[in-house]
Design a protein around this motif. Structure first.
Motif, PDB file in Angstrom:
ATOM      1  N   GLU A  18      32.323  21.580  64.269  1.00  0.00           N
ATOM      2  CA  GLU A  18      33.684  21.065  64.353  1.00  0.00           C
ATOM      3  C   GLU A  18      34.441  21.318  63.052  1.00  0.00           C
ATOM      4  O   GLU A  18      33.918  21.115  61.960  1.00  0.00           O
ATOM      5  CB  GLU A  18      33.655  19.571  64.670  1.00  0.00           C
ATOM      6  CG  GLU A  18      33.054  19.261  66.045  1.00  0.00           C
ATOM      7  CD  GLU A  18      33.072  17.777  66.353  1.00  0.00           C
ATOM      8  OE1 GLU A  18      33.658  17.014  65.552  1.00  0.00           O
ATOM      9  OE2 GLU A  18      32.498  17.386  67.383  1.00  0.00           O
ATOM     10  N   GLY A  19      35.675  21.789  63.206  1.00  0.00           N
ATOM     11  CA  GLY A  19      36.509  22.052  62.042  1.00  0.00           C
ATOM     12  C   GLY A  19      36.210  23.349  61.330  1.00  0.00           C
ATOM     13  O   GLY A  19      36.836  23.654  60.310  1.00  0.00           O
ATOM     14  N   VAL A  20      35.254  24.137  61.848  1.00  0.00           N
ATOM     15  CA  VAL A  20      34.891  25.408  61.233  1.00  0.00           C
ATOM     16  C   VAL A  20      35.493  26.533  62.069  1.00  0.00           C
ATOM     17  O   VAL A  20      35.263  26.622  63.270  1.00  0.00           O
ATOM     18  CB  VAL A  20      33.360  25.576  61.152  1.00  0.00           C
ATOM     19  CG1 VAL A  20      32.999  26.929  60.562  1.00  0.00           C
ATOM     20  CG2 VAL A  20      32.753  24.450  60.331  1.00  0.00           C
ATOM     21  N   MET A  21      36.253  27.401  61.452  1.00  0.00           N
ATOM     22  CA  MET A  21      36.867  28.515  62.142  1.00  0.00           C
ATOM     23  C   MET A  21      35.889  29.685  62.244  1.00  0.00           C
ATOM     24  O   MET A  21      34.925  29.780  61.483  1.00  0.00           O
ATOM     25  CB  MET A  21      38.136  28.951  61.430  1.00  0.00           C
ATOM     26  CG  MET A  21      39.176  27.850  61.292  1.00  0.00           C
ATOM     27  SD  MET A  21      39.745  27.219  62.893  1.00  0.00           S
ATOM     28  CE  MET A  21      40.697  28.650  63.466  1.00  0.00           C
ATOM     29  N   ALA A  22      36.171  30.604  63.177  1.00  0.00           N
ATOM     30  CA  ALA A  22      35.283  31.740  63.409  1.00  0.00           C
ATOM     31  C   ALA A  22      34.998  32.551  62.147  1.00  0.00           C
ATOM     32  O   ALA A  22      33.838  32.921  61.898  1.00  0.00           O
ATOM     33  CB  ALA A  22      35.859  32.634  64.507  1.00  0.00           C
ATOM     34  N   PRO A  23      35.993  32.871  61.322  1.00  0.00           N
ATOM     35  CA  PRO A  23      35.679  33.645  60.111  1.00  0.00           C
ATOM     36  C   PRO A  23      34.664  32.965  59.202  1.00  0.00           C
ATOM     37  O   PRO A  23      33.727  33.607  58.710  1.00  0.00           O
ATOM     38  CB  PRO A  23      37.049  33.786  59.428  1.00  0.00           C
ATOM     39  CG  PRO A  23      38.025  33.737  60.553  1.00  0.00           C
ATOM     40  CD  PRO A  23      37.449  32.723  61.509  1.00  0.00           C
ATOM     41  N   GLU A  24      34.834  31.691  58.992  1.00  0.00           N
ATOM     42  CA  GLU A  24      33.915  30.966  58.109  1.00  0.00           C
ATOM     43  C   GLU A  24      32.503  30.959  58.686  1.00  0.00           C
ATOM     44  O   GLU A  24      31.516  31.163  57.957  1.00  0.00           O
ATOM     45  CB  GLU A  24      34.407  29.527  57.919  1.00  0.00           C
ATOM     46  CG  GLU A  24      33.537  28.694  56.993  1.00  0.00           C
ATOM     47  CD  GLU A  24      34.039  27.266  56.865  1.00  0.00           C
ATOM     48  OE1 GLU A  24      33.325  26.447  56.259  1.00  0.00           O
ATOM     49  OE2 GLU A  24      35.133  26.960  57.393  1.00  0.00           O
ATOM     50  N   LEU A  25      32.395  30.742  59.993  1.00  0.00           N
ATOM     51  CA  LEU A  25      31.084  30.692  60.639  1.00  0.00           C
ATOM     52  C   LEU A  25      30.384  32.054  60.543  1.00  0.00           C
ATOM     53  O   LEU A  25      29.214  32.142  60.153  1.00  0.00           O
ATOM     54  CB  LEU A  25      31.257  30.278  62.105  1.00  0.00           C
ATOM     55  CG  LEU A  25      29.990  29.929  62.892  1.00  0.00           C
ATOM     56  CD1 LEU A  25      29.290  28.718  62.279  1.00  0.00           C
ATOM     57  CD2 LEU A  25      30.342  29.657  64.355  1.00  0.00           C
ATOM     58  N   ALA A  26      31.115  33.096  60.886  1.00  0.00           N
ATOM     59  CA  ALA A  26      30.521  34.430  60.855  1.00  0.00           C
ATOM     60  C   ALA A  26      30.195  34.874  59.441  1.00  0.00           C
ATOM     61  O   ALA A  26      29.150  35.493  59.191  1.00  0.00           O
ATOM     62  CB  ALA A  26      31.467  35.435  61.517  1.00  0.00           C
ATOM     63  N   GLN A  27      31.082  34.587  58.496  1.00  0.00           N
ATOM     64  CA  GLN A  27      30.869  35.032  57.122  1.00  0.00           C
ATOM     65  C   GLN A  27      29.609  34.434  56.518  1.00  0.00           C
ATOM     66  O   GLN A  27      28.924  35.091  55.720  1.00  0.00           O
ATOM     67  CB  GLN A  27      32.091  34.692  56.274  1.00  0.00           C
ATOM     68  CG  GLN A  27      33.311  35.547  56.583  1.00  0.00           C
ATOM     69  CD  GLN A  27      34.599  34.965  56.045  1.00  0.00           C
ATOM     70  OE1 GLN A  27      34.584  34.019  55.245  1.00  0.00           O
ATOM     71  NE2 GLN A  27      35.726  35.507  56.477  1.00  0.00           N
TER      72      GLN A  27
END
Length: 381
Positions: A18-27
């Motif tokens: 929750e609150g984590v965007m796709a770029p941050e998760l993938a990076q």
């Protein structure tokens, strides 16, 4: 170059972010995989991004903040087989000598969709009569399970035993979404989704996650060099009126080609990560992958051969049933798990000392076709 090396890999925990965007998760998965390979970001020559529902040019959006813009970025969508397909395409480029080092990653955020089942053919109700009739994947697999119980004189408890095994494996995996064990009675008593499949026999539909692999023409820094010995992606054949829904033809065909390409016999396989989106799928794929003889999936399961400590542990990660199934990330995550298993790095769930691992992933439903795609990869040390 005749083989592709898995130089490094990593994945995020699968679950709600929750609150984590796709770029941050993938990076986070990308940076960890590059570090695991012993390389620097600047050594990567091309990138393959696998995703199903994240929208256009997602790979470029994710990589922009890492300073990797300017190198080739390939966005790959092939339903649940997207991640495995991205690895397959990367292998083509490496074997052709187009690149020496590439990055493949998969990312999905299913929690952004608000819940519910994933339709067979998204936004195509007018041209796909299965979708127009309201068909969804739990119903498709429920029909296979019903036929399986009839043809094989099996019991609902035989299906449920797959969930018990994989939830036990998942309880040992720090990256898994579901980390609690379940009993046979709990699986059978859970809410009915599509008879005979209960809730605990279906993979979670609300899950986020990312996984990444660095692939190249030379070994990585680890003591055991993992190589991709075989890589096959095939599409489904048009079904006839007399097709056997228990045949899993597309997976059996992909497996046969992958074994031929790699020179591996199914009896040599020591660990498997397969597409257990529903319990019945694992039983069907035992036979399609040549792990069990035709008609012998249930005895094979109950023999303990596919559990940790058995002859060929299947889904030691917990599989889709426990680890979770963020579509675009699944195929990549399967190979990260196999890399760890073959290198003896699967802490807490190590499946002995396997030398050969197999990853199998199917994807998509379309009217008149078994599956839209199926992939089988053979990895070895």
């Amino acid at each position: 170059m005749s083989q592709m090396h898995v130089m490094g890999g990593a994945m995020t925990r699968f679950g709600r972010h929750e609150g984590v965007m796709a770029p941050e998760l993938a990076q986070s998965a990308i940076l960890a995989a590059v570090a695991d390979s012993g390389l620097a970001l600047g050594d990567i020559q091309a990138i393959y991004c696998a995703n199903v529902l994240g929208g256009m040019i997602l790979g470029q959006v994710i990589l922009r903040d890492l300073g990797l813009d300017g190198i080739p970025v390939y966005n790959v969508e092939n339903a649940c087989a997207s991640g495995a397909t991205a690895v397959h395409l990367a292998r083509h480029a490496l074997l052709a000598g187009q690149y020496e080092t590439v990055l493949v990653f998969g990312i999905e955020q299913l929690t952004q969709l608000g819940g519910g089942t994933i339709p067979l053919q998204r936004n195509d109700e007018k041209t796909d009569f299965y979708a127009n009739a309201g068909m969804v994947l739990p119903a498709v697999y429920a029909m296979r399970a019903t036929r399986f119980l009839h043809e094989r004189d099996a019991k609902p408890a035989d299906l449920a035993a797959v969930a018990v095994k994989n939830r036990h494996h998942g309880s040992l995996n720090e990256y898994a979404q579901q980390r609690s064990e379940v009993t046979l009675e709990q699986v059978l008593a859970s809410r009915m989704i599509a008879d005979p499949l209960t809730l605990l026999q279906c993979c979670p539909s609300q899950v986020d996650g990312a996984a990444a692999l660095v692939l190249g023409n030379r070994p990585g820094p680890h003591a055991k060099d993992v190589r991709v010995l075989g890589s096959i992606v095939v599409s489904g054949l048009c079904e006839g009126a007399r097709d056997d829904i228990l045949d899993a033809e597309i997976t059996a065909r992909a497996a046969r080609l992958a074994y031929e390409q790699s020179g591996v016999d199914p009896r040599d396989v020591g660990v498997v990560e397969l597409h257990d989106a529903f319990t019945i799928a694992e039983l069907l794929y035992y036979e399609a992958l040549g792990l069990a003889a035709p008609g012998e999936a249930v005895p094979f399961l109950h023999s303990g051969a596919t559990a940790l400590g058995g002859r060929v542990p299947v889904n030691p990660s917990g599989g889709l049933l426990a680890k979770g199934h963020p579509l675009g990330a699944t195929g990549v995550a399967q190979m990260v798990e196999l890399m760890w298993q073959l290198q003896g790095r699967a802490t807490g769930r190590q499946a002995g000392s396997p030398r050969i691992g197999v990853a199998q992933c199917t994807g998509g439903g379309i009217a008149g076709v078994d599956h839209a795609a199926s992939s089988v990869h053979v990895l070895g040390v």
